[in-house]
Design a protein around this motif. Sequence first.
Motif, PDB file in Angstrom:
ATOM      1  N   LEU B 115       0.683  -1.006   0.068  1.00 53.78           N
ATOM      2  CA  LEU B 115       0.076  -0.006   0.064  1.00 53.78           C
ATOM      3  C   LEU B 115       0.987   1.248   0.058  1.00 53.78           C
ATOM      4  CD1 LEU B 115      -3.235   0.336   0.131  1.00 53.78           C
ATOM      5  CD2 LEU B 115      -2.815   0.947   2.611  1.00 53.78           C
ATOM      6  N   MET B 116       1.853   1.455   0.861  1.00 55.69           N
ATOM      7  CA  MET B 116       2.672   2.321   0.975  1.00 55.69           C
ATOM      8  C   MET B 116       3.531   2.755  -0.468  1.00 55.69           C
ATOM      9  SD  MET B 116       3.700   3.170   4.932  1.00 55.69           S
ATOM     10  CE  MET B 116       4.377   1.578   5.305  1.00 55.69           C
ATOM     11  N   GLY B 117       3.981   1.516  -0.832  1.00 55.42           N
ATOM     12  CA  GLY B 117       4.847   1.663  -1.967  1.00 55.42           C
ATOM     13  C   GLY B 117       3.988   2.170  -3.195  1.00 55.42           C
ATOM     14  N   VAL B 118       2.940   1.758  -3.127  1.00 54.38           N
ATOM     15  CA  VAL B 118       2.005   2.074  -4.335  1.00 54.38           C
ATOM     16  C   VAL B 118       1.733   3.606  -4.153  1.00 54.38           C
ATOM     17  CG1 VAL B 118      -0.212   1.803  -5.347  1.00 54.38           C
ATOM     18  CG2 VAL B 118       0.851  -0.277  -4.938  1.00 54.38           C
ATOM     19  N   ILE B 119       1.411   4.203  -3.073  1.00 53.69           N
ATOM     20  CA  ILE B 119       1.114   5.383  -2.793  1.00 53.69           C
ATOM     21  C   ILE B 119       2.233   6.198  -3.091  1.00 53.69           C
ATOM     22  CG2 ILE B 119       0.472   7.228  -0.896  1.00 53.69           C
ATOM     23  CD1 ILE B 119      -1.107   4.871   0.395  1.00 53.69           C
ATOM     24  N   THR B 132       5.662   9.110   2.560  1.00 48.62           N
ATOM     25  CA  THR B 132       5.138   7.694   2.937  1.00 48.62           C
ATOM     26  C   THR B 132       6.467   6.926   3.162  1.00 48.62           C
ATOM     27  OG1 THR B 132       3.610   8.417   1.096  1.00 48.62           O
ATOM     28  CG2 THR B 132       3.742   6.059   1.803  1.00 48.62           C
ATOM     29  N   MET B 133       7.420   7.190   2.315  1.00 46.02           N
ATOM     30  CA  MET B 133       8.598   6.298   2.429  1.00 46.02           C
ATOM     31  C   MET B 133       9.209   6.648   3.880  1.00 46.02           C
ATOM     32  SD  MET B 133       9.427   4.324   0.133  1.00 46.02           S
ATOM     33  CE  MET B 133       7.754   4.108   0.320  1.00 46.02           C
ATOM     34  N   ALA B 134       9.241   7.955   4.531  1.00 50.32           N
ATOM     35  CA  ALA B 134       9.786   8.188   5.832  1.00 50.32           C
ATOM     36  C   ALA B 134       9.094   7.449   6.736  1.00 50.32           C
ATOM     37  CB  ALA B 134       9.752   9.681   5.972  1.00 50.32           C
ATOM     38  N   VAL B 135       7.855   7.479   6.718  1.00 51.80           N
ATOM     39  CA  VAL B 135       6.776   6.612   7.744  1.00 51.80           C
ATOM     40  C   VAL B 135       7.457   5.084   7.732  1.00 51.80           C
ATOM     41  CG1 VAL B 135       4.703   5.943   8.518  1.00 51.80           C
ATOM     42  CG2 VAL B 135       4.986   8.232   7.680  1.00 51.80           C
ATOM     43  N   SER B 136       7.689   4.721   6.466  1.00 51.30           N
ATOM     44  CA  SER B 136       7.996   3.194   6.486  1.00 51.30           C
ATOM     45  C   SER B 136       9.320   3.011   6.969  1.00 51.30           C
ATOM     46  CB  SER B 136       7.731   2.707   4.986  1.00 51.30           C
ATOM     47  OG  SER B 136       8.761   2.990   4.247  1.00 51.30           O
ATOM     48  N   THR B 192       8.254  -2.094  -3.616  1.00 52.52           N
ATOM     49  CA  THR B 192       7.190  -1.988  -4.208  1.00 52.52           C
ATOM     50  C   THR B 192       7.545  -0.553  -5.115  1.00 52.52           C
ATOM     51  OG1 THR B 192       5.850  -3.173  -2.750  1.00 52.52           O
ATOM     52  CG2 THR B 192       4.560  -1.821  -4.538  1.00 52.52           C
ATOM     53  N   ARG B 193       7.541   0.207  -4.281  1.00 52.46           N
ATOM     54  CA  ARG B 193       7.819   1.664  -5.011  1.00 52.46           C
ATOM     55  C   ARG B 193       8.722   1.644  -6.159  1.00 52.46           C
ATOM     56  NH1 ARG B 193      11.818   5.387  -4.334  1.00 52.46           N
ATOM     57  NH2 ARG B 193      11.280   7.413  -5.037  1.00 52.46           N
ATOM     58  N   SER B 194      10.012   0.917  -5.798  1.00 55.66           N
ATOM     59  CA  SER B 194      10.889   1.104  -7.101  1.00 55.66           C
ATOM     60  C   SER B 194      10.330   0.186  -8.278  1.00 55.66           C
ATOM     61  CB  SER B 194      12.259   0.668  -6.482  1.00 55.66           C
ATOM     62  OG  SER B 194      12.305  -0.724  -6.190  1.00 55.66           O
ATOM     63  N   SER B 195       9.705  -1.079  -7.900  1.00 56.65           N
ATOM     64  CA  SER B 195       9.462  -1.787  -9.129  1.00 56.65           C
ATOM     65  C   SER B 195       8.076  -1.045  -9.775  1.00 56.65           C
ATOM     66  CB  SER B 195       9.349  -3.220  -8.581  1.00 56.65           C
ATOM     67  OG  SER B 195       8.486  -3.333  -7.830  1.00 56.65           O
ATOM     68  N   MET B 196       7.198  -0.360  -9.155  1.00 56.65           N
ATOM     69  CA  MET B 196       6.245   0.262  -9.723  1.00 56.65           C
ATOM     70  C   MET B 196       6.820   1.400 -10.520  1.00 56.65           C
ATOM     71  SD  MET B 196       2.964  -0.464  -9.046  1.00 56.65           S
ATOM     72  CE  MET B 196       1.990   0.884  -8.820  1.00 56.65           C
ATOM     73  N   LEU B 197       7.729   2.133 -10.125  1.00 56.15           N
ATOM     74  CA  LEU B 197       8.165   3.049 -11.080  1.00 56.15           C
ATOM     75  C   LEU B 197       8.624   2.794 -12.338  1.00 56.15           C
ATOM     76  CD1 LEU B 197       9.800   5.529  -8.292  1.00 56.15           C
ATOM     77  CD2 LEU B 197       7.812   5.748  -9.425  1.00 56.15           C
ATOM     78  N   GLU B 198       9.447   1.411 -12.030  1.00 55.28           N
ATOM     79  CA  GLU B 198       9.876   0.904 -13.395  1.00 55.28           C
ATOM     80  C   GLU B 198       8.877   0.569 -14.047  1.00 55.28           C
ATOM     81  OE1 GLU B 198      12.340  -3.268 -14.168  1.00 55.28           O
ATOM     82  OE2 GLU B 198      12.613  -2.426 -12.199  1.00 55.28           O
ATOM     83  N   VAL B 199       7.753  -0.175 -13.749  1.00 57.42           N
ATOM     84  CA  VAL B 199       6.958  -0.725 -14.539  1.00 57.42           C
ATOM     85  C   VAL B 199       6.102   0.460 -15.210  1.00 57.42           C
ATOM     86  CG1 VAL B 199       4.797  -2.115 -14.452  1.00 57.42           C
ATOM     87  CG2 VAL B 199       6.594  -2.793 -13.451  1.00 57.42           C
ATOM     88  N   LEU B 200       5.750   1.367 -14.363  1.00 49.80           N
ATOM     89  CA  LEU B 200       4.967   2.280 -14.940  1.00 49.80           C
ATOM     90  C   LEU B 200       5.523   3.185 -16.007  1.00 49.80           C
ATOM     91  CD1 LEU B 200       3.624   3.962 -11.628  1.00 49.80           C
ATOM     92  CD2 LEU B 200       2.356   2.862 -13.583  1.00 49.80           C
ATOM     93  N   GLY B 201       6.684   3.111 -16.307  1.00 50.94           N
ATOM     94  CA  GLY B 201       7.693   3.636 -17.141  1.00 50.94           C
ATOM     95  C   GLY B 201       7.735   2.833 -18.544  1.00 50.94           C
TER      96      GLY B 201
END
Lengths: 296, 306, 541
Positions: B115-119, B132-136, B192-201
């Motif tokens: 969830l946090m990664g996607v956000i 979000t990243m700081a919280v996690s 999740t964040r980094s692989s989402m960013l990768e996929v979104l591109g």
Amino acid sequence: MSEQTLRAREVPSGQQEFRRKSWLGRLLRKPNALVGGAIVVALLVVAALAPIVAPHSPTATFPGASLQPPSLRFLFGTDELGRDVFSRVVYGTRISVQVGVIAVGIALVVGTAIGLLVGYFGGFVDNAVMRVMDVMLAFPEILLAIAIVAILGPSLNNTMVAIGLAVIPVYARTVRSSVLSVVGSDYIEAAHATGVGNLRIIVRHVLPNVLSPIIVLSTVNVGTAILIAAGLSYVGLGAQPPAPEWGSMLSTARAYLSTAPWMSVFPGLAIALVVLAFNLLGDAIRDIADPRSRGR
Amino acid sequence: MFQFLARRLVSSVFVVFGVSLAAFSMVHLVPGDPVAIMLGERATPADVARLRGELGLDEPLPVQYLDYVSRAIRGDFGESIRSGQPVLGEISGRTAPTVELALAAMAIAVTLGVLMGVIAATSRSATADFGTMAVSLAGLALPTFWSGLLLIYLFGLKLGWLPVSGDGGPRALILPAVTLALPAAAVLARLTRSSMLEVLGQDYVRTARSKGLPEDLVVYKHALQNAFIPVLTIMGLQFGALLGGSVIVESVFARPGLGSLAVDAILARDFPVVQAIVLLAGIVFVLVNLLVDILYSVLDPRISLG
Amino acid sequence: MVGAAGRRLLVIIGVPVLILLVLVFAVSRCGGSSSGSQQGQSGGDLVDGITEEPDTLDPQKTNTAVTGTLLRYAGDSLITKDLNGDYVAGLAKSWEESEDGTKWTFELKDGVKFHNGDPVDAEAVKASIERAMDPKTKAGVAGSLFSEVEEIRAPSDKTVEIALKRPFSVFEANIADPRAAIVDAEAAEKMGEKFGRTPVLTGPWQVTDWKSGDRIRMERNPDYSWGPEFAHDGPPRIESLTFRIMTDNATRIAALQSGEIQMTDVPPVNVAELEESGDFQLQNYLRTGVGLFMEFNVNKEPFDDPVVREAMNYAIDKDAIVEAALRGLGQPACGPLPPSIEGYWQGVCDYAPSYDPEKAKSLLSEAGYEPGPDGTLSKDGEPFEFTLFVQPEDTWTQSAQLVQQQLKDIGIGMEIQSFEFGTLLEKAKAGEHQAELMGYTYTNPDILYLWFHSANIGEGLNLSHIDDPKLDAMLEKSRTTIEEDAQEETYQDIQRYLVDESVWVPLWNNEEYIATSQQVEGAEISTEGYLSLIDARLAEE
């Protein structure tokens, strides 16, 4: 973890060489790197200048001044034996730096050597050594570290050795898979063809290509090492009193959580900040080293 | 596919063999005579000799190892030095609480982390991303023996919502599971964040967008599905980390699990118990990672196997 | 650019710091709302948080201290002590010692039954004690309780005669020890290892379940009618007792405050906080044993020199240690026995050295240690340095650190090395230590024999490794002297001798605190260090 997964996350070889020059410049433009770097630099400076920064000795007890809340005399208050918490946190930076450097150093040197050699030469030894690494990976790091310290006897030195040993397989695996990705490449083949020796190839051509993943790994692992050291202190196997190791300060301070919260806030904050800093720095380096995750 | 699985299976068998060897040799690595330790203070030399014979310690090492393995397969791990009870019973009674804890923590970590990664990956403002990243990361940066106590005080004492300790049903599971999940959630969030960013591109996501598909659908159907693959891989490793974390979390929350048993046994030099836990932990780790690899190969058709 | 980066910086650092501060602020000073979740205590179940898991509940096989406390609720000995420490009838309604002290005769109460319904007759008692003495049982503490027994006879159904090899001054105390509880030897034989988990005894509660690492459960013995005279007749009022194993002090106290447990031992740091809250009753007793002492290995340098050991006794400020490590809840210790054990010499504190660093320095100078320019002491060029072994327990490490500071002030370098208790004991038995911290709890002055007689070097508790024929002779005399005045004099001589030899630096005798929630009524503290629950009841809430 399978080989495929690690290979899938690898940096395509060759691209790194030409990008290395602009590394530092781009690192400095990243806010995580800035923040992380600033905290790490601050940590190192405080560790180096501890006797100047700290107003008191970390072990000096002030009779009749135990459990004092923060004040001008004692910035972070005093602990149950009347010692200055600020001075202890300041001197604690030295221990954390020591744990980070030595524990990660052991894992880095041994793990990288193993990874380079078995990855480069391959064959039966590769298989055998990597299965041993798999066996070690099968045990949670903290449990492995507890067992090693229980055998060696509790002390800060043994703590660092135990953490280092426990993390070796991660390095060996990472380095090996990076090595595998360059071993077949044209320029290595070319070097072979022109009669360059194995050692020279490893040092000159293979090592530079595995640097970025192990830099990332090491950066993050400094934080992990500090956390494992703290965990060992909680179990009673960590740094020996009166060493101002943050984990053992925090562990003692738990009993005073509601009556003397300053005893735990400051060492807790110190651990959190340092672990955070190394993670941010690691992230930033990873972002730069790995072109595909360069989102923004 | 079949070849790949066969290879993974063979290497898993090797690892299990190695783990059993490690468990077996442990007793021989530790300084001091294990027999003297097992018998305690009032042992006579005759007792020691008798037990050595019973344990087969006078036999050659390979014979001892085979004997150890054959007994282990039959579920005979000997008796705990401390309690005198059969090790199998001690361990089986304490497996469920740890498995429960690890699974609950895994569920929480995946939910929170993804969830946090996607956000973070999809939010338009950099502040929200970093926030979000700081919280996690805060969850990653605190030792669990302390964050656990903070949760106990806050939710157990101050608010009185949840029990603070023990093994008494789902409510008692919440605090330890959250404590254990926090660091893992941070790792998963970042991945999740980094692989989402990768996929979104990537091209097919751009295509989906240009076809006018709603952004939510793009994110959750296309991007998340593909971004989940590396997340899944790391889950296998994180499961091992969770088992490790249970060592401390269980003693903080007074939960009768394998983690706390492991620490007690190591500290008391209760070798038969330590041996059995080592063996069990190794086998579980191998199985979980085998499972992850299988799932991985099923989920990601792009990877050529074999 | 700078503005955006600045904001990000603020967020990355600020958020975690803020979370942390809010959390800590929220939890500090949170004694208030303690009545949180009061869940499902079915009728009369009292939950006690214990700090350590027993090894076994077989009274004769146990080696852990916590088992002794649990046996107070599940077992009965032939004789017992009332809450003030005077002997009263247990399973025996009367008992007699022969003139020469070598024969003891017990008349058993009528109608006593084991938890499984078997009658407790003279034969059963004989079988129980013989089991403790049987080498096959490998009885630890219980074996030593009966070590002087020659023979046990059962001349009638209700009469037990025990013949001793020689007079044994502490035999009565040994018989009253909870680990001398009468066990159903026949059931033990049948049950094998299971007997250690659910022992068949005669106490007011019966152990019904032991979930490893979690809890031990005892249920009321409905037939119980042979309680001691200070208790009411008939079975206990509380239906069941649950002992939850909670090794983490902070969690255990939190569980008490949240109502999950109703009774527990309280570490000194939490006493004031719990007392002020008004939600709990705190009862205390002076521990029956020296809580902490520094013990020297008399075979190892530098403490093979009695003058050096004496100097150490002047160098340490015990008041400061009691104040800091015990939060003032105790008293400085002067000798090897605390005032709470019979035989304690009233004059010991006047006789023993008290804090005097100057005197310590002059003694050390006499022993050849002279201060260098920076104040560190050395002899023949060797600095005065040693390592102190401790266990990682808060009050121990705190005391050790204070000792370290005090010794540093007079130029002695001391390292602290902690080991888990079992390891610490092993190392001290093997004589690997120069000095160690130690503490004990015992019911009678025979502990001196266990700590200092040369027969107990190596396997036993003589951790100082002192081997002194004169001391041995005095200790043997203390065991065989049964006439009270002579006995008291012998113990006094031993205490004086031990102070002269400076084998220990006694540090403190601590007050132990047990807290119960207000719901628990009628629980009374015993001088023996446990909470008597036989008359207690749980109020409806």
